[in-house]
Design an enzyme around this catalytic site. Sequence first.
Site, mmCIF file in Angstrom:
data_model
loop_
_atom_site.group_PDB
_atom_site.id
_atom_site.type_symbol
_atom_site.label_atom_id
_atom_site.label_comp_id
_atom_site.label_asym_id
_atom_site.label_seq_id
_atom_site.Cartn_x
_atom_site.Cartn_y
_atom_site.Cartn_z
ATOM 1 N N ASP A 50 0.839 -1.202 0.000
ATOM 2 C CA ASP A 50 0.000 0.000 0.000
ATOM 3 C C ASP A 50 0.875 1.254 0.000
ATOM 4 O OD1 ASP A 50 0.876 -0.199 2.595
ATOM 5 O OD2 ASP A 50 -1.118 -0.091 3.513
ATOM 6 N N SER A 51 2.205 1.061 -0.015
ATOM 7 C CA SER A 51 3.123 2.179 -0.271
ATOM 8 C C SER A 51 2.867 2.739 -1.671
ATOM 9 C CB SER A 51 4.584 1.734 -0.130
ATOM 10 O OG SER A 51 4.811 0.530 -0.833
ATOM 11 N N ASP A 89 -1.117 -6.029 -0.108
ATOM 12 C CA ASP A 89 -1.567 -5.375 1.136
ATOM 13 C C ASP A 89 -3.080 -5.166 1.113
ATOM 14 O OD1 ASP A 89 0.412 -4.862 3.054
ATOM 15 O OD2 ASP A 89 1.241 -3.205 1.880
ATOM 16 N N LYS A 119 -1.538 -9.341 2.879
ATOM 17 C CA LYS A 119 -0.810 -8.887 4.070
ATOM 18 C C LYS A 119 -1.672 -7.868 4.806
ATOM 19 C CE LYS A 119 3.064 -6.020 3.891
ATOM 20 N NZ LYS A 119 2.656 -4.828 4.673
ATOM 21 N N GLU A 121 -1.728 -5.361 8.675
ATOM 22 C CA GLU A 121 -0.909 -4.824 9.761
ATOM 23 C C GLU A 121 -1.562 -5.062 11.118
ATOM 24 O OE1 GLU A 121 -0.114 -0.673 8.950
ATOM 25 O OE2 GLU A 121 0.806 -1.111 7.011
ATOM 26 N N GLU A 188 8.978 -4.144 10.729
ATOM 27 C CA GLU A 188 9.426 -2.857 10.171
ATOM 28 C C GLU A 188 9.985 -1.951 11.267
ATOM 29 O OE1 GLU A 188 6.744 -0.964 7.428
ATOM 30 O OE2 GLU A 188 7.944 0.864 7.350
#
Length: 270
Positions: A50-51, A89, A119, A121, A188
Amino acid sequence: MAPKEIKKVTTNTIQKLKIAGEKISMITAYDYSFAKLFDAAGIDIILVGDSASNVMAGHTTTLPITLDQMIYHAQSVVRARERSLIVVDIPFGSYQSNSEIALASAIKIMKESGAHTVKLEGGEEVIDSVKKIVSAGIPVMGHLGLTPQSINKFGTYVVRATEKSEAEKLKKDALLLQEAGAFAIVLEKIPATLAKEVSESLTIPTIGIGAGKYCDGQVLVMHDMLGINTEFKPRFLRQYLNLSEQITGAVQRYIKDVKGSEFPNENEQY
Ligand code: KIV
């Protein structure tokens, strides 16, 4: 297992690499052309991160990108795939409310993009969602430490889990994710000693970004490691190319040739 010897990377391959003590390579990609290059270069995992919200769309955080926009990027990457495992993501707002919504988002990504895994978070807060997604047959990669979707809670992108209480929570969260069925966890921007402890305590692999050399694998954002994005220079980043300089130079030469009527020449016309 040398990268080229693996025909198609699966979550089983990733697990075997950890057991064999071979490091796992992961890079982000958001489009067909770069994904094709990375896959052919032998990368183990391509992350449609999602960057994309930052590096593709120019937002300052990962929060604005939508599920449909992530699926668009994932579809482009999947079309290029010959060998690498594709992880996508789940974006902010598409899984935090409850596990039903999380499952629906994961299914939509898998059905519409053809990617192999998702993925998300977080630790304890998302465990029900991880269990639900995994029980639907969708492999899940976790993400702990600096989780950019929570930047408004953190208020800063500094190293996480330097305090004992946050480090203890991270260790607990990593174990919970493993028990819930996650096949790997991104760590991270946390201290290398903590990442080492977590990596050694888990049977599933850890993939680090700014988490030191003891993780089972490493991930970098393509724009950072190729030097496309020159404003972002954290200590953990190794820049392998200076594409920004090369692209600027190439485009300036092109402009000069056009302005000077040097392009096209006789051989470049019909
Ligand atoms: O979105 C992303 O690029 C990521 C990496 C930083 C791991 O999540």
